[in-house]
Structures are given as structure tokens and as C-alpha cells.
Design a protein around this motif. Structure first.
Motif, PDB file in Angstrom:
ATOM      1  N   HIS A   1       7.876  21.365  23.311  1.00 29.90           N
ATOM      2  CA  HIS A   1       8.224  20.097  22.672  1.00 29.90           C
ATOM      3  C   HIS A   1       9.479  20.209  21.807  1.00 29.90           C
ATOM      4  N   GLU A   2       9.685  21.345  21.171  1.00 28.53           N
ATOM      5  CA  GLU A   2      10.880  21.509  20.356  1.00 28.53           C
ATOM      6  C   GLU A   2      12.146  21.487  21.218  1.00 28.53           C
TER       7      GLU A   2
ATOM      8  N   PHE B   1       5.812  19.045  13.507  1.00 31.44           N
ATOM      9  CA  PHE B   1       5.211  18.391  14.665  1.00 31.44           C
ATOM     10  C   PHE B   1       6.072  17.229  15.164  1.00 31.44           C
ATOM     11  N   TYR B   2       7.318  17.147  14.695  1.00 24.58           N
ATOM     12  CA  TYR B   2       8.214  16.096  15.175  1.00 24.58           C
ATOM     13  C   TYR B   2       9.664  16.528  14.986  1.00 24.58           C
ATOM     14  N   TRP B   3      10.547  15.839  15.691  1.00 27.64           N
ATOM     15  CA  TRP B   3      11.977  15.961  15.474  1.00 27.64           C
ATOM     16  C   TRP B   3      12.621  14.593  15.676  1.00 27.64           C
TER      17      TRP B   3
ATOM     18  N   THR C   1       7.005  13.036  18.527  1.00 23.70           N
ATOM     19  CA  THR C   1       5.902  13.793  17.938  1.00 23.70           C
ATOM     20  C   THR C   1       5.071  14.394  19.053  1.00 23.70           C
ATOM     21  N   TRP C   2       4.403  15.513  18.751  1.00 18.79           N
ATOM     22  CA  TRP C   2       3.564  16.134  19.772  1.00 18.79           C
ATOM     23  C   TRP C   2       2.174  16.484  19.260  1.00 18.79           C
ATOM     24  N   GLU C   3       1.797  15.923  18.136  1.00 15.23           N
ATOM     25  CA  GLU C   3       0.430  16.055  17.629  1.00 15.23           C
ATOM     26  C   GLU C   3      -0.141  14.650  17.455  1.00 15.23           C
ATOM     27  N   ASN C   4      -1.426  14.512  17.713  1.00  8.82           N
ATOM     28  CA  ASN C   4      -2.090  13.235  17.515  1.00  8.82           C
ATOM     29  C   ASN C   4      -2.096  12.925  16.018  1.00  8.82           C
ATOM     30  N   HIS C   5      -1.691  11.721  15.639  1.00  5.08           N
ATOM     31  CA  HIS C   5      -1.610  11.354  14.230  1.00  5.08           C
ATOM     32  C   HIS C   5      -1.909   9.867  14.062  1.00  5.08           C
ATOM     33  N   ALA C   6      -2.049   9.446  12.830  1.00  2.51           N
ATOM     34  CA  ALA C   6      -2.417   8.061  12.520  1.00  2.51           C
ATOM     35  C   ALA C   6      -1.218   7.121  12.500  1.00  2.51           C
ATOM     36  N   GLY C   7      -0.045   7.616  12.808  1.00  7.53           N
ATOM     37  CA  GLY C   7       1.133   6.763  12.862  1.00  7.53           C
ATOM     38  C   GLY C   7       2.126   7.053  11.759  1.00  7.53           C
ATOM     39  N   GLN C   8       3.359   6.709  12.036  1.00  2.38           N
ATOM     40  CA  GLN C   8       4.450   6.823  11.083  1.00  2.38           C
ATOM     41  C   GLN C   8       4.429   5.530  10.282  1.00  2.38           C
ATOM     42  N   ARG C   9       4.226   5.607   8.992  1.00  6.84           N
ATOM     43  CA  ARG C   9       3.996   4.411   8.174  1.00  6.84           C
ATOM     44  C   ARG C   9       5.225   3.925   7.416  1.00  6.84           C
ATOM     45  N   GLY C  10       6.384   4.497   7.698  1.00 10.71           N
ATOM     46  CA  GLY C  10       7.582   4.102   6.984  1.00 10.71           C
ATOM     47  C   GLY C  10       8.276   2.905   7.607  1.00 10.71           C
TER      48      GLY C  10
ATOM     49  N   ASP D   1       5.742  21.742  28.174  1.00 11.06           N
ATOM     50  CA  ASP D   1       4.462  22.436  28.293  1.00 11.06           C
ATOM     51  C   ASP D   1       3.517  21.934  27.224  1.00 11.06           C
ATOM     52  N   GLY D   2       2.247  22.100  27.472  1.00  5.06           N
ATOM     53  CA  GLY D   2       1.248  21.698  26.483  1.00  5.06           C
ATOM     54  C   GLY D   2       0.823  20.265  26.685  1.00  5.06           C
ATOM     55  N   GLU D   3      -0.016  19.826  25.785  1.00  8.15           N
ATOM     56  CA  GLU D   3      -0.543  18.472  25.881  1.00  8.15           C
ATOM     57  C   GLU D   3       0.525  17.453  25.528  1.00  8.15           C
ATOM     58  N   ILE D   4       0.374  16.283  26.106  1.00  2.00           N
ATOM     59  CA  ILE D   4       1.254  15.167  25.782  1.00  2.00           C
ATOM     60  C   ILE D   4       0.394  14.165  25.040  1.00  2.00           C
ATOM     61  N   GLU D   5       0.517  14.191  23.727  1.00  2.00           N
ATOM     62  CA  GLU D   5      -0.214  13.239  22.902  1.00  2.00           C
ATOM     63  C   GLU D   5       0.552  13.045  21.617  1.00  2.00           C
ATOM     64  N   GLY D   6       0.560  11.848  21.157  1.00  2.00           N
ATOM     65  CA  GLY D   6       1.288  11.529  19.947  1.00  2.00           C
ATOM     66  C   GLY D   6       1.830  10.133  20.043  1.00  2.00           C
ATOM     67  N   GLU D   7       2.921   9.915  19.398  1.00  2.00           N
ATOM     68  CA  GLU D   7       3.553   8.606  19.378  1.00  2.00           C
ATOM     69  C   GLU D   7       5.055   8.843  19.336  1.00  2.00           C
ATOM     70  N   GLU D   8       5.795   7.998  20.026  1.00  2.00           N
ATOM     71  CA  GLU D   8       7.247   8.051  20.015  1.00  2.00           C
ATOM     72  C   GLU D   8       7.747   6.876  19.200  1.00  2.00           C
TER      73      GLU D   8
END
Length: 193
Positions: free
Chosen positions: A36-37, A183-185, A155-164, A65-72
Motif C-alpha cells: 500500500h505504501e 495507515f494512509y498517505w 488508507t489501507w486500514e478499516n476506520h470510522a472515517g476521516q472527520r475533517g 498486496d494484502g487486504e483492500i479495505e478502507g476509504e479513499e
């Protein structure tokens, strides 16, 4: 059973099949892989301005590689010909369309904020559909845009969202993610008219 040179008729094709199998295995296992990086380097992020319309297109190029989960997230900030920032209240419409292999998979609306627009969409694998890999955001404004800054947050980790509400994602708040160091760039481009 084998008379004369007939045994070679079985040995040669058998050896060829073993060679092709072993060679294929090594080819597939040594194929280019990214994490992901490294996706930041393969991501194609482009934009286009046509008077009051800004279009942004992205394509990962390959799956990490790895799981695809998160939010863009895609954030866009707009500037006029005097290099003055255009307020989000000037945005008439903002939508994002996700694609897989050229076929539309999803269409979502963007969130209009004071400094521009923020789009959020999933990056997940659902049955045979991969969301977030390719897409296009289209923003229509009431005024002519001369320049736009585009920010893509992966992002590549499951999260509750970017709140900004900062489209540049300078210090994006991710509630509940304090235990994760990285967990993001964010990748940034500038487009001009």
C-alpha cells in the motif's frame, strides 16, 4: 510395452510439461508486487479544467498486496485567475463515479466544504468487484476556475472515517486510529486551465 524409440514420444512431452509448469510458477511468483505504501508511486492522478468544470481522474495501475479495505478521499480546492481561493459555496454540483475495467460500479456525491470539495468512497473487494481502483470526480462551479489543487488520500486500514473538512488533508482526523502509526498517505497535483 515400448519398442525402439517410442518411449521418447512420452518422455519429451512429459519433460516439456514439467518445464513449463516450473517455469510458469517461478514467473508468477516473481511478478512485480507492491504494498500500500508503494501504491503512491503507481497511482496515476490527472485533472482537467474547462471554464467552470473541473474533472479529476485516478487509476491505481495495479492492486497492492494484502487486504483492500478502507476509504479513499479526494479533496479539491479551486482558485480564480487572480489566484484567490474560490469558496465552496460557488460549487453547484460535485459527484464521483467509480469504475472497474471501464465499467461503472458506483456513483456518489461529494461533500462541499468552505475550502472546496471532499469526496469519500470505499476501497474494498466485494465478490468480483474492486471499488476505488479507478474513478473520476466532476465538479461544476458558478465561476470560472483558473487553477485547482487536488489531493488523493489513500488508507489501507478499516476506520470510522476521516472527520475533517480540509480538502488538503494536511492533518486529517481519524477517530479511533491513535494506535496506528502509519495507515494512509496523501498525493497532490496541481492543474491549470
Amino acid at each position: 510395452m515400448f519398442k525402439g524409440s517410442n518411449k521418447w514420444m512420452l518422455i519429451i512431452p512429459g519433460a516439456l510439461m514439467v518445464f513449463l509448469f516450473v517455469g510458469g510458477y517461478f514467473y508468477v511468483s516473481s511478478a512485480d508486487r507492491i504494498d500500500h505504501e508503494q501504491l503512491k508511486d503507481t497511482l496515476t492522478l490527472e485533472g482537467h479544467i474547462e471554464e467552470e468544470t473541473v474533472s479529476v481522474h485516478w487509476d491505481w495501475g495495479m492492486l497492492p498486496d494484502g487486504e483492500i479495505e478502507g476509504e479513499e478521499y479526494v479533496g479539491v480546492m479551486f482558485y480564480d485567475d487572480n489566484d484567490e481561493q474560490i469558496h465552496g459555496s460557488e460549487v453547484v454540483d460535485a459527484s464521483v463515479t467509480l469504475y472497474q475495467s471501464g465499467n461503472e460500479t458506483n456513483e456518489l456525491e461529494g461533500d462541499i466544504v468552505d475550502d472546496g470539495v471532499i469526496f469519500s468512497f470505499p476501497n474494498r473487494l466485494d465478490a468480483y468487484t474492486v471499488y476505488g481502483v479507478e474513478g473520476e470526480a466532476t465538479i461544476e462551479l458558478e465561476t470560472t476556475v483558473d487553477r485547482a489543487e487536488v489531493y488523493y488520500l489513500h488508507t489501507w486500514e478499516n476506520h470510522a472515517g476521516q472527520r475533517g473538512d480540509d480538502p488538503s488533508f494536511e492533518d486529517p482526523p481519524f477517530p479511533g486510529m491513535d494506535a496506528y502509526d502509519y495507515f494512509y498517505w496523501v498525493k497532490e497535483i496541481e492543474i491549470t486551465n
